[in-house]
Design a protein around this motif. Structure first.
Motif, mmCIF file in Angstrom:
data_model
loop_
_atom_site.group_PDB
_atom_site.id
_atom_site.type_symbol
_atom_site.label_atom_id
_atom_site.label_comp_id
_atom_site.label_asym_id
_atom_site.label_seq_id
_atom_site.Cartn_x
_atom_site.Cartn_y
_atom_site.Cartn_z
ATOM 1 N N ILE A 124 0.841 -1.186 0.000
ATOM 2 C CA ILE A 124 0.000 0.000 0.000
ATOM 3 C C ILE A 124 0.883 1.245 0.000
ATOM 4 O O ILE A 124 1.943 1.243 0.607
ATOM 5 N N ALA A 125 0.420 2.238 -0.697
ATOM 6 C CA ALA A 125 1.092 3.525 -0.732
ATOM 7 C C ALA A 125 2.366 3.502 -1.559
ATOM 8 O O ALA A 125 3.107 4.463 -1.628
ATOM 9 N N LYS A 126 2.630 2.354 -2.178
ATOM 10 C CA LYS A 126 3.696 2.350 -3.185
ATOM 11 C C LYS A 126 3.003 1.907 -4.453
ATOM 12 O O LYS A 126 2.153 1.027 -4.421
ATOM 13 N N SER A 127 3.369 2.493 -5.548
ATOM 14 C CA SER A 127 2.683 2.155 -6.784
ATOM 15 C C SER A 127 2.862 0.678 -7.103
ATOM 16 O O SER A 127 3.849 0.054 -6.751
ATOM 17 N N PHE A 128 1.887 0.111 -7.780
ATOM 18 C CA PHE A 128 1.963 -1.289 -8.220
ATOM 19 C C PHE A 128 2.940 -1.309 -9.388
ATOM 20 O O PHE A 128 2.597 -0.982 -10.513
ATOM 21 N N GLY A 129 4.163 -1.669 -9.101
ATOM 22 C CA GLY A 129 5.196 -1.554 -10.126
ATOM 23 C C GLY A 129 5.341 -2.786 -10.984
ATOM 24 O O GLY A 129 4.759 -3.827 -10.699
ATOM 25 N N ILE A 187 -2.385 7.387 -5.850
ATOM 26 C CA ILE A 187 -1.196 6.681 -5.400
ATOM 27 C C ILE A 187 0.105 7.348 -5.849
ATOM 28 O O ILE A 187 1.124 7.280 -5.172
ATOM 29 N N GLU A 188 0.022 8.017 -6.983
ATOM 30 C CA GLU A 188 1.201 8.713 -7.493
ATOM 31 C C GLU A 188 1.697 9.733 -6.468
ATOM 32 O O GLU A 188 2.902 9.893 -6.257
ATOM 33 N N TYR A 189 0.746 10.380 -5.829
ATOM 34 C CA TYR A 189 1.089 11.380 -4.818
ATOM 35 C C TYR A 189 1.738 10.710 -3.605
ATOM 36 O O TYR A 189 2.720 11.218 -3.048
ATOM 37 N N LEU A 190 1.210 9.570 -3.204
ATOM 38 C CA LEU A 190 1.779 8.846 -2.066
ATOM 39 C C LEU A 190 3.212 8.421 -2.364
ATOM 40 O O LEU A 190 4.103 8.504 -1.525
ATOM 41 N N ARG A 233 -4.757 3.471 2.262
ATOM 42 C CA ARG A 233 -5.034 2.097 1.886
ATOM 43 C C ARG A 233 -6.097 2.058 0.776
ATOM 44 O O ARG A 233 -5.949 1.360 -0.219
ATOM 45 N N LYS A 234 -7.128 2.879 0.972
ATOM 46 C CA LYS A 234 -8.209 2.865 -0.002
ATOM 47 C C LYS A 234 -7.740 3.388 -1.363
ATOM 48 O O LYS A 234 -8.024 2.787 -2.400
ATOM 49 N N VAL A 235 -7.001 4.511 -1.317
ATOM 50 C CA VAL A 235 -6.497 5.097 -2.557
ATOM 51 C C VAL A 235 -5.633 4.077 -3.310
ATOM 52 O O VAL A 235 -5.731 3.927 -4.528
ATOM 53 N N SER A 236 -4.809 3.343 -2.571
ATOM 54 C CA SER A 236 -3.923 2.356 -3.201
ATOM 55 C C SER A 236 -4.728 1.199 -3.779
ATOM 56 O O SER A 236 -4.500 0.771 -4.921
ATOM 57 N N LEU A 237 -5.659 0.707 -2.980
ATOM 58 C CA LEU A 237 -6.457 -0.431 -3.440
ATOM 59 C C LEU A 237 -7.213 -0.119 -4.716
ATOM 60 O O LEU A 237 -7.329 -0.966 -5.600
ATOM 61 N N ASP A 238 -7.721 1.107 -4.799
ATOM 62 C CA ASP A 238 -8.449 1.501 -6.008
ATOM 63 C C ASP A 238 -7.559 1.311 -7.232
ATOM 64 O O ASP A 238 -7.992 0.828 -8.270
ATOM 65 N N GLU A 239 -6.306 1.711 -7.089
ATOM 66 C CA GLU A 239 -5.372 1.587 -8.216
ATOM 67 C C GLU A 239 -5.050 0.117 -8.509
ATOM 68 O O GLU A 239 -5.028 -0.311 -9.660
#
Ligand code: ARG
Length: 572
Positions: A124-129, A187-190, A233-239
């Motif tokens: 979470i909070a790291k982009s899905f790379g 997530i980009e912002y995180l 967590r929510k912002v990341s999960l959405d992505e």
């Protein structure tokens, strides 16, 4: 080939004077179809028999009689080779493929027993790379393969939603966090905050202590820390969900590391009671030096728990919840020590099922020579990779249609999606997973070579032949028309698909299925590229026979690609 190996091994065993299983395990394939389909090497007999291998081969071949689908047994240098009867083999295999249909290749190995597969598990909070792509793609294939083999796979996404990185984020949030910005850029912002934290800490090392205190506050239930954490967590999960949607992946169990927080005291207590804990510089560890596994950190000096502590709890939780017979962790090779430590601690805790836990490691994924790294922020998000690949696939389709003066397909978007995603997935699964994957857009999308689009194209081309054929495909054909060496090799490759699935599951290795599919497609292409060899012709009997063979190829490709998580377009 497996179903024809056994009879050959049985025929050989008395003359070879070895158990049938051993003989079968030694069988190989001659280099050229003209040399037969199965080969038994005699080298290992030379020592005991005090004879040269070719003499042994000649002696054995003289003693063994061909029966059933084995037409002839011949000594070839140091080998005893078997020639299979193409007509009998085709008559055996092709009706089974036709009747099996979508179920062809499926097995009943699992008998409904559960296998948990921990895969993807991004943070979470790291982009899905792109570096999470590998785990996602390999794990998804293993889940599908297990399902096809009669197991009850449980796909688990062990989200990294707990740990010191949240302390770092929260520390940075205090400096410059902006909810409106988070809302807008997600997530980009995180990720940017995370990168900023690393930069700021390089200048001001004290920031690390702030981060530690922040994570402690989060663990202790501080309301504002928890609120922000839930938001991140929510912002990341959405992505993440967008990416899973593109790949057509769902999970049976999506539980973050945070879920195990409440189970921590029980784990630590048991370790304590068993006398497994010791202190090291204020932190609590399990000393595994005597097993050459270093010291396993389970609690930091400030009382906060660690990745390993949560994994000990989650392993137990999985056993209790799913009663697995195997528990797989599809995680990069860099975490080998972590999983070795986890298994060793579970063993010391007298969990007999520690032996059913398997780390399924894999190599790195690189864009030519650039290594992806989150810490530096030099990261290519997977979503972008998929979108770009799909866009390129679309361009290729459009260009192809223009060149041929054809109309654009009505399902252009769907087609581009399947080809683009299939290309990325197959590129990952075609080599042994421990090898590094080099990502090269041109190569990945090429329609010839060992690629997803090539396999999809082979299947789609056969589908259009079937449409032109216009008659139902039947197994009531003259199999004598399929007894050429090229046909025989292809039929044997089709017969091998279930065995590839079995071995692939055993080794946690989807590439064994990829290999089988590439072999099938290449043997078909060899036949098909011969101008004399046409599937559809005026000869009705020949057309029916070849159509049955071609249909088998398409069926095997569709089934196998399905296991790998790749959809086959109806036409291309
Ligand atoms: N989140 C971790 C990472 O990205 C992987 C977690 C793998 N699963 C596990 N149970 N440890 O490195």
């Amino acid at each position: 080939m497996s179903r024809f190996r056994r009879p050959f091994a049985e025929a050989l065993a008395p003359a070879v004077e070895l158990p049938v299983d051993e003989v079968e395990a030694l069988l190989g394939t001659p280099p050229r179809p003209e040399m037969g389909q199965l080969a038994f090497p005699c080298f290992q007999l030379a020592k005991t028999r005090k004879q040269a291998p070719p003499a042994i081969a000649a002696e054995i071949a003289g003693k063994v009689r061909a029966t059933g689908a084995i037409q002839d047994i011949v000594a070839t240098g140091p080998y005893v080779n078997a020639f299979l009867d193409g007509r009998a083999v085709a008559g055996d295999v092709l009706p089974a493929v036709l009747e099996g249909g979508e179920a062809y290749g499926r097995l009943d190995l699992g008998k409904g027993r559960a296998v948990t597969v921990d895969f993807s598990s991004p943070n979470i909070a790291k982009s899905f790379g792109i570096h999470h792509l590998r785990s996602t793609v390999i794990g998804h294939a293993l889940v599908n393969m297990l399902e096809a083999a009669g197991y009850r796979p449980v796909g688990i996404n062990h989200l990294g939603d707990w740990g010191t990185q949240f302390g770092q984020l929260l520390a940075m949030w205090d400096v410059c966090g902006d909810e409106a910005e988070l809302e807008k850029r997600g997530i980009e912002y995180l990720l940017e905050l995370y990168v900023d934290f690393n930069k700021a800490r390089d200048v001001n090392p004290a920031l690390q202590d702030v981060a530690r205190a922040k994570f402690k506050a989060l663990e202790d239930g501080d309301a504002e820390a928890r609120r922000l954490w839930a938001l991140f967590r929510k912002v990341s999960l959405d992505e993440f969900e967008r990416v899973y949607g593109m790949l057509g992946i769902t999970f049976d169990d999506m539980r973050g590391e945070s879920f195990y927080e409440d189970l921590m005291p029980a784990v630590l207590n048991e370790l304590e009671e068993r006398g497994l804990l010791s202190e090291s510089e204020g932190a609590t560890v399990v000393d595994l030096e005597e097993y050459e596994l270093g010291t396993a950190l389970v609690r930091k000096a400030d009382g906060s728990t660690l990745y390993l502590t949560r994994d000990l709890a989650s392993a137990q939780f999985r056993k209790d919840t799913y009663d697995f017979v195997r528990s797989l962790y599809v995680v990069g090779g860099s975490q080998s020590l972590h999983f070795d430590q986890m298994k060793k601690v579970l063993e010391l805790m007298e969990r007999p099922w520690h032996a059913d836990i398997e780390h399924v490691p894999f190599g790195l994924m690189r864009f030519k020579d650039r290594k992806m790294s989150t810490r530096k922020g030099d990261i290519v998000p997977l979503k972008d990779v998929l979108e770009r690949t799909i866009a390129l696939a679309r361009e290729t389709i459009v260009k192809g249609a223009e060149e041929k003066g054809r109309e654009l397909p009505a399902d252009l978007d769907e087609l581009a999606h399947r080809i683009g995603v299939g290309a990325v997935v197959f590129n990952d699964l075609k080599n042994r997973r421990v090898r590094d994957v080099v990502f090269d857009w041109d190569e990945v999308l090429s329609f010839d070579g060992e690629t997803g689009p090539y396999l999809q194209y082979t299947a789609a081309r056969i589908a259009s032949m079937e449409a032109r054929h216009g008659r139902p495909i039947t197994a009531d054909v003259d199999f004598a028309l399929l007894d050429g060496p090229g046909e025989l090799a292809l039929v044997l490759a089709l017969a091998d698909l279930p065995e590839a699935l079995r071995r692939g599951i055993e080794a946690g290795e989807p590439s064994l299925v990829s290999d089988a599919l590439l072999e099938i497609a290449s043997l078909f292409s060899t036949l098909y590229s011969n101008k004399e060899w046409k599937v559809l012709s005026d000869d009705a009997a020949l057309t029916d026979a070849r159509m049955l063979l071609a249909h088998g190829v398409r069926q095997a490709l569709c089934n196998g690609l399905g296991w790998l998580g790749i959809a086959v377009p109806a036409r291309m």
